[in-house]
Design an enzyme around this catalytic site. Structure first.
Site, PDB file in Angstrom:
ATOM      1  N   ASN A   1       0.840  -1.189   0.000  1.00  0.00           N
ATOM      2  CA  ASN A   1       0.000   0.000   0.000  1.00  0.00           C
ATOM      3  C   ASN A   1       0.878   1.243   0.000  1.00  0.00           C
ATOM      4  O   ASN A   1       2.016   1.211   0.465  1.00  0.00           O
ATOM      5  CB  ASN A   1      -0.932   0.021   1.216  1.00  0.00           C
TER       6      ASN A   1
ATOM      7  N   SER B   1      -8.241  -1.386   2.056  1.00  0.00           N
ATOM      8  CA  SER B   1      -7.783  -2.711   2.458  1.00  0.00           C
ATOM      9  C   SER B   1      -8.295  -3.802   1.528  1.00  0.00           C
ATOM     10  O   SER B   1      -9.496  -3.868   1.205  1.00  0.00           O
ATOM     11  CB  SER B   1      -8.269  -2.992   3.882  1.00  0.00           C
TER      12      SER B   1
ATOM     13  N   SER C   1      -6.451   0.809   4.364  1.00  0.00           N
ATOM     14  CA  SER C   1      -5.467  -0.249   4.546  1.00  0.00           C
ATOM     15  C   SER C   1      -5.324  -0.638   6.018  1.00  0.00           C
ATOM     16  O   SER C   1      -5.379   0.217   6.913  1.00  0.00           O
ATOM     17  CB  SER C   1      -4.113   0.212   4.013  1.00  0.00           C
ATOM     18  N   SER C   2      -5.112  -1.922   6.268  1.00  0.00           N
ATOM     19  CA  SER C   2      -4.890  -2.378   7.638  1.00  0.00           C
ATOM     20  C   SER C   2      -3.604  -1.798   8.222  1.00  0.00           C
ATOM     21  O   SER C   2      -3.410  -1.799   9.439  1.00  0.00           O
ATOM     22  CB  SER C   2      -4.849  -3.906   7.680  1.00  0.00           C
TER      23      SER C   2
ATOM     24  N   HIS D   1       4.552   0.677   1.614  1.00  0.00           N
ATOM     25  CA  HIS D   1       4.840  -0.636   2.206  1.00  0.00           C
ATOM     26  C   HIS D   1       4.636  -1.686   1.129  1.00  0.00           C
ATOM     27  O   HIS D   1       3.598  -1.711   0.473  1.00  0.00           O
ATOM     28  CB  HIS D   1       3.909  -0.907   3.379  1.00  0.00           C
TER      29      HIS D   1
ATOM     30  N   HIS E   1       8.563  -9.211   8.706  1.00  0.00           N
ATOM     31  CA  HIS E   1       7.437  -8.622   7.989  1.00  0.00           C
ATOM     32  C   HIS E   1       7.858  -8.140   6.606  1.00  0.00           C
ATOM     33  O   HIS E   1       7.627  -8.844   5.613  1.00  0.00           O
ATOM     34  CB  HIS E   1       6.863  -7.484   8.825  1.00  0.00           C
TER      35      HIS E   1
ATOM     36  N   TYR F   1      25.127  15.704  -9.401  1.00  0.00           N
ATOM     37  CA  TYR F   1      24.540  14.660 -10.242  1.00  0.00           C
ATOM     38  C   TYR F   1      23.212  15.172 -10.842  1.00  0.00           C
ATOM     39  O   TYR F   1      22.445  15.852 -10.175  1.00  0.00           O
ATOM     40  CB  TYR F   1      24.278  13.407  -9.429  1.00  0.00           C
TER      41      TYR F   1
END
Length: 234
Positions: free
Chosen positions: A30, A46, A75-76, A96, A172, A230
């Site tokens: 998510n 979710s 989302s959870s 995530h 996780h 850069y």
């Protein structure tokens, strides 16, 4: 039309980069984005597969995780996202994923060492990994405690969330962040690549040392800071 359509569109596009970049499958992962002036966060709903996701599905919550707009549950992982926004005030997006190589390092409970210039281009430190969460934390408020685990490792290691925009949550997977939702996903792509490179390097030579500091500094600061040269600048 939603008054948060600008944020929902940004977060929708960022979420769609997850399957495009092969950072997660089906409903895994998510992305969120924040409007700090309005005090709201837009996040993926979710359990909605990416191929079914629409802009209108994106959910709006406040920083106390209360629903502001949307017909679906957020989302959870929302409590993890909002805790990061509260404690890392410079960030504008959180991502995530369950990308394969980054998850493998997280499951092994090991930080990703800085072995080469690709890694050094993006951060001077190893990619940190949190402690394994205690049973008490898991049963108390799992998603909130996931965020606390991230905050704890950054405090313990005295890391700056502006310089280290990624972390592995033990057992996780990865969380990344950036100035907006798009940059958060970009950092997830980078994290997965350096996780893969480090894994392959250590398979070839398990004794590979970390890159020397002079090379870290050269590669990092030519891309970051006041003396960066850069790219094409602003």
């Amino acid at each position: 039309m939603s008054k948060y359509i600008y944020l929902k569109e940004q977060v929708y596009e960022a979420n769609m980069e997850i399957p495009k970049e092969e950072l997660a499958i089906v409903t895994f992962g998510n992305v969120s984005g924040i409007d700090r002036d309005a005090g709201v966060v837009a996040i993926k709903p979710s359990g909605v597969p990416y191929h079914r996701l629409t802009v209108n599905d994106i959910v709006i919550v406040d920083l106390d995780n209360l629903l502001v707009e949307g017909n679906m549950r957020p989302s959870s992982d929302t409590k993890t996202h909002t805790l990061l926004y509260k404690n890392f005030p410079s960030i504008g997006g959180v991502c995530h994923t369950h990308s394969t190589y980054a998850v493998a390092w997280a499951q092994a409970g090991l930080p990703i060492p800085n072995l080469g210039t690709t890694h050094a281009d993006h951060l001077t430190a190893s990619v940190p990994v949190t402690e394994v969460m205690s049973d008490e934390m898991i049963t108390r408020d799992y998603e909130l405690e996931t965020g606390n685990q991230i905050l704890d490792i950054f405090a313990k290691m005295e890391l700056s969330p502006e310089e280290v925009e990624m972390v592995l949550v033990a057992c996780h997977g990865p969380f990344t962040w950036g100035k907006d939702a798009g940059k958060a996903v970009y950092n997830s792509v980078v994290l997965e690549e350096i996780a893969k490179m480090a894994y392959l390097t250590l398979q070839i030579n398990a004794s590979t040392p970390v890159i020397k500091q002079s090379l870290i500094d050269k590669h990092y600061y030519r891309k970051h800071g006041k003396d960066a040269y850069y790219g094409q600048g602003c």
